[in-house]
Design a protein around this motif. Sequence first.
Motif, short mmCIF file in Angstrom:
data_model
loop_
_atom_site.label_atom_id
_atom_site.label_comp_id
_atom_site.label_asym_id
_atom_site.label_seq_id
_atom_site.Cartn_x
_atom_site.Cartn_y
_atom_site.Cartn_z
N LEU A 28 3.57 -5.67 -15.34
CA LEU A 28 3.11 -5.67 -13.95
C LEU A 28 4.24 -5.88 -12.95
CD1 LEU A 28 -0.24 -7.68 -14.24
CD2 LEU A 28 0.10 -5.20 -14.25
N GLY A 29 5.26 -6.63 -13.32
CA GLY A 29 6.34 -6.92 -12.38
C GLY A 29 7.50 -5.94 -12.43
N LEU A 30 7.38 -4.85 -13.17
CA LEU A 30 8.52 -3.96 -13.36
C LEU A 30 9.09 -3.43 -12.05
CD1 LEU A 30 10.37 -2.40 -15.30
CD2 LEU A 30 8.65 -0.59 -15.36
N PHE A 31 8.22 -3.11 -11.10
CA PHE A 31 8.68 -2.54 -9.83
C PHE A 31 8.72 -3.59 -8.71
CE2 PHE A 31 7.19 1.12 -12.25
CZ PHE A 31 8.20 2.05 -12.02
N ALA A 32 8.74 -4.85 -9.06
CA ALA A 32 8.74 -5.92 -8.06
C ALA A 32 9.85 -5.70 -7.03
CB ALA A 32 8.91 -7.28 -8.73
N GLY A 33 9.47 -5.81 -5.77
CA GLY A 33 10.45 -5.66 -4.69
C GLY A 33 10.77 -4.22 -4.34
N MET A 34 10.09 -3.25 -4.98
CA MET A 34 10.34 -1.84 -4.73
C MET A 34 9.10 -1.19 -4.12
SD MET A 34 12.11 -0.82 -8.38
CE MET A 34 12.96 -2.09 -9.34
N PRO A 35 9.26 -0.07 -3.42
CA PRO A 35 8.09 0.64 -2.91
C PRO A 35 7.15 1.02 -4.05
CG PRO A 35 10.10 1.52 -1.91
CD PRO A 35 10.54 0.57 -3.01
N GLY A 36 5.87 0.82 -3.84
CA GLY A 36 4.89 1.17 -4.85
C GLY A 36 4.54 0.06 -5.81
N ALA A 37 5.21 -1.08 -5.70
CA ALA A 37 4.96 -2.18 -6.65
C ALA A 37 3.50 -2.63 -6.62
CB ALA A 37 5.89 -3.35 -6.34
N ARG A 38 2.92 -2.69 -5.45
CA ARG A 38 1.54 -3.17 -5.33
C ARG A 38 0.57 -2.20 -6.00
NH1 ARG A 38 -2.42 -2.72 -1.19
NH2 ARG A 38 -3.87 -4.49 -1.14
N ARG A 92 5.70 6.79 -7.35
CA ARG A 92 6.52 7.91 -6.82
C ARG A 92 6.04 8.30 -5.41
NH1 ARG A 92 6.30 9.68 -12.44
NH2 ARG A 92 8.42 9.56 -13.33
N GLU A 93 4.74 8.34 -5.23
CA GLU A 93 4.21 8.68 -3.91
C GLU A 93 4.62 7.65 -2.88
OE1 GLU A 93 0.05 8.99 -4.67
OE2 GLU A 93 0.16 11.09 -5.36
#
Length: 339
Positions: A295-305, A333-334
């Motif tokens: 779940l935290g892989l994209f933390a702090g990046m666009p799309g994380a939520r 990606r979107e």
Amino acid sequence: MPALAYMAGMSPAPLSRRFSVAPMMDWTDRHCRAFHRVMTRRALLYTEMAVDQAVIHGDAKRLIGFDDAEHPVAIQLGGSDPKLLSDAARIAEDFGYAEVNLNVGCPSDRVQSGTFGACLMREPQLVADCLAAMREAVSVPVTVKHRLGVDEQDPEETLFAFVETVAQSGVTSFSVHARKAWLKGLSPKENRDIPPLDYDIVRRLKAAHPELEIILNGGLENLEHAQAEMAGLDGVMLGRAAYHTPFILSRVDSLFFGEADPHDDPFAVVEAYRPYVEGQLARGVRLHAITRHMLGLFAGMPGARRWRQILSTEANKDGADWNVVERALVAVREARAAA
């Protein structure tokens, strides 16, 4: 069981405690470790704590089985009986673990009722006896993870006396959670945050005992913080930071070992993890049991939520498969394109 994509054909990295991911109950299971291994070849990974009697009398394959791609991986045992711990350590070695670690740091009520975990800080000779028996039973390294002390103990006295007594067992590697544990009045969660950190006392311990390997654990927020606090010590162990923001592990090999990192892109991490995930799904494992660690892989990046939302709401449905992960990736990606 399929190897992780990026590790196909690679031999396991040598065991080093320069950087490790801490054992964390309900978190560092086999799926979590396989996920972390995609991002770092060199970090030493630990199991959740496994109780000695459960290893001996329970379904050991289900409890402590692991994928060869997780290496180097160590098992953490909980217990306070030298015979039981030695038997459990022998079983763990037979399973192929590279190290056996004894838990002398967990403050939970369940652990206290079994007379092990952090309450063993009050019984250093018993800890030494347990570790000596474990060392006698196995050929792999035996180590210990512990606190600065418990309750009313003064760490300036307790920590040094504890380590000096325990070292008589022949154990030379100590992972120190740089907080006391308050067994009376604080919950396990509160014990991870409220007792103040004291990194300096851990450095003084190392200075007093240069012959021992001293690993720092507790409150390390990211890799830069870990590097800064490692000065004068032999290694660092990250817990919650590694779990909640796992992509930081993708820089461990270069920052701590001077080696190439497997991936510099979280999308590549997901793709490399795919063979493992699909292999587990084919064996009847539910997708949520695997993706909850992602779940935290994209933390702090666009799309994380959106990534978290999709995995949290869809991965636990009956029949959920890799398509759920693909939909989550499309949403990321979107979001990136719109940012």
